[in-house]
Design a protein around this motif. Sequence first.
Motif, PDB file in Angstrom:
ATOM      1  N   MET A 166       8.351 -11.941  -7.056  1.00  0.00           N
ATOM      2  CA  MET A 166       8.630 -12.110  -8.486  1.00  0.00           C
ATOM      3  C   MET A 166       7.892 -11.054  -9.306  1.00  0.00           C
ATOM      4  N   ALA A 167       6.618 -10.840  -8.976  1.00  0.00           N
ATOM      5  CA  ALA A 167       5.819  -9.862  -9.715  1.00  0.00           C
ATOM      6  C   ALA A 167       6.423  -8.471  -9.595  1.00  0.00           C
ATOM      7  N   ARG A 168       6.965  -8.153  -8.417  1.00  0.00           N
ATOM      8  CA  ARG A 168       7.563  -6.826  -8.220  1.00  0.00           C
ATOM      9  C   ARG A 168       8.790  -6.647  -9.113  1.00  0.00           C
ATOM     10  N   ALA A 169       9.551  -7.737  -9.306  1.00  0.00           N
ATOM     11  CA  ALA A 169      10.712  -7.657 -10.195  1.00  0.00           C
ATOM     12  C   ALA A 169      10.269  -7.501 -11.649  1.00  0.00           C
ATOM     13  N   LEU A 170       9.198  -8.200 -12.030  1.00  0.00           N
ATOM     14  CA  LEU A 170       8.748  -8.164 -13.422  1.00  0.00           C
ATOM     15  C   LEU A 170       8.118  -6.839 -13.798  1.00  0.00           C
ATOM     16  N   VAL A 171       7.501  -6.163 -12.845  1.00  0.00           N
ATOM     17  CA  VAL A 171       6.734  -4.958 -13.175  1.00  0.00           C
ATOM     18  C   VAL A 171       7.632  -3.820 -13.662  1.00  0.00           C
ATOM     19  N   HIS A 172       8.924  -3.889 -13.328  1.00  0.00           N
ATOM     20  CA  HIS A 172       9.825  -2.792 -13.693  1.00  0.00           C
ATOM     21  C   HIS A 172      10.487  -2.989 -15.059  1.00  0.00           C
TER      22      HIS A 172
END
Length: 520
Positions: free
Chosen positions: A169-175
């Motif tokens: 989830m964090a990887r999706a949000l960081v972009h």
Amino acid sequence: MSEPASESSAPGEPDPNAEVLLTMSGIVKTFPGVRALDGVDLEVRAGEVHCLLGQNGAGKSTLIKVLSGAHQPDGGVIRWRDKPTTFGSPNAALNLGIATMYQELDLVDGITVAENIFLGHEHAVFGFPQRRRMRNEARALMRRLGHPEIPPGREVALLSAAGQQLVSMARALVHDARLIIMDEPTAALAADEVDNLFRIVHELTTEGVAVVYISHRLEEIRRIGHRVTVLKDGRTVAAGLDARTTSTSELVNLMSGRMVETVFPKREVSTVDETNEVLRVEGLTRGSEFADVSFTVHAGEIVGLAGLVGAGRSEVLETVFGARKADAGSVWVNGKRLRAGSVPAAVAAGVGLAPEERKSQGLLLDQSVADNVTLASLPEYSTAGFSDRGRELRDSRATLERLDLRPADPRRVVRTLSGGNQQKAVVARWLVRDCKVLLLDEPTRGVDVGARAELYRLIHELASAGVAVVLVSSEVPEVLGLSDRVLVMREGRLLTEAPASELTEAAVLDMVMEGSEVMA
């Protein structure tokens, strides 16, 4: 039953005049011998949660791979923010503002949480990575997701399945994506973590971010969704349905083309043979994972393990199967003690395991369905060192047809199957093996409502044939609905055991929560 949506996660009314971010029209995708998408239409607006429903094999996974740039369509038109476009690669889609959280996590085990979050998009100056900056941003993201206790420097392989989902989830949000695709995002989450996820989704949609949400749990669709698109056999059969008011029967009928029983099938007659003890577990202990676990399972009996994520349920199954070695205790099958930590000994004694993580633990993804189905039974198909390939294919096909795996082609590569059909392939392995004890860890995870009903009937059928079944599920109604007897675990210990008919969902929750709000 699902809890009512909290105020923080309840979906607000989407703006009917909001920008249409994505339009997919007549999308076609063909693989050798399979037309996975046959004219799919999808429209997604800014600020909405658009739910994508369909049985396993309906085309959902292929569609999101087209949308994420992993597959190129053979036909149709994609418009992103009203401009015709193609996504030549996942990076191209990400650069346009489309991030994907896959059901089967694509994290890299050998690197840290922060490195996974920024993988392929690292902050760097003159070619040197800015590790402190990435760690700080990763720490802030985990705080936003409600889990500040997950350190950015920890190796991701050391996290639980739920922790790894949070990293995804964090990887999706960081972009800073404009559209986030979430494929079964709650499958490995406890219900308090589901609340956290829905809170984040609500925050994102109020900021104008769109979410394409895929789930087989209809209660989640009603709780978080705005509109629904339904796929069947690679085609769009309904679009723009109201997620909260469209009836369950209508959605099921659209997905299957027939009315499917959505409740647990009744067992007409008890098949438990209390004179025939098939599995005995005595004092099983393994480090900090679980301690002094003892239980028995009789022929024809289904025993369910209930508890929170991290209670030790899966670890107990894996230890019984020999995939983990116990520090103390013993496992007996049909009166014979199994050698600890030996999978071959367990399989030879008639024990089978369908693991929670089917891709990483249960399947040879680049081998055929037949190779996977007969994997535990190879000596039975060999004579003087030569394999009887024809019999392997015939037995595999018959078992696949029994499980309604579509298509029932034993030569097909497992990687090309939908998630639910991959799960069926794992179960098929033990049907061919004719096992005496079947250990099922989250058997309906990522499986649609129609396939669930089929699996429920199959589990009862196996019990009726005298198989001893041990079932782990994070859904309390599923444990209670399928099991004859239920063992409740908390923090690695058995709290109690009772006939399923004497327990209620509320009673189980009270036992396992210990101050938490939800069941795993």
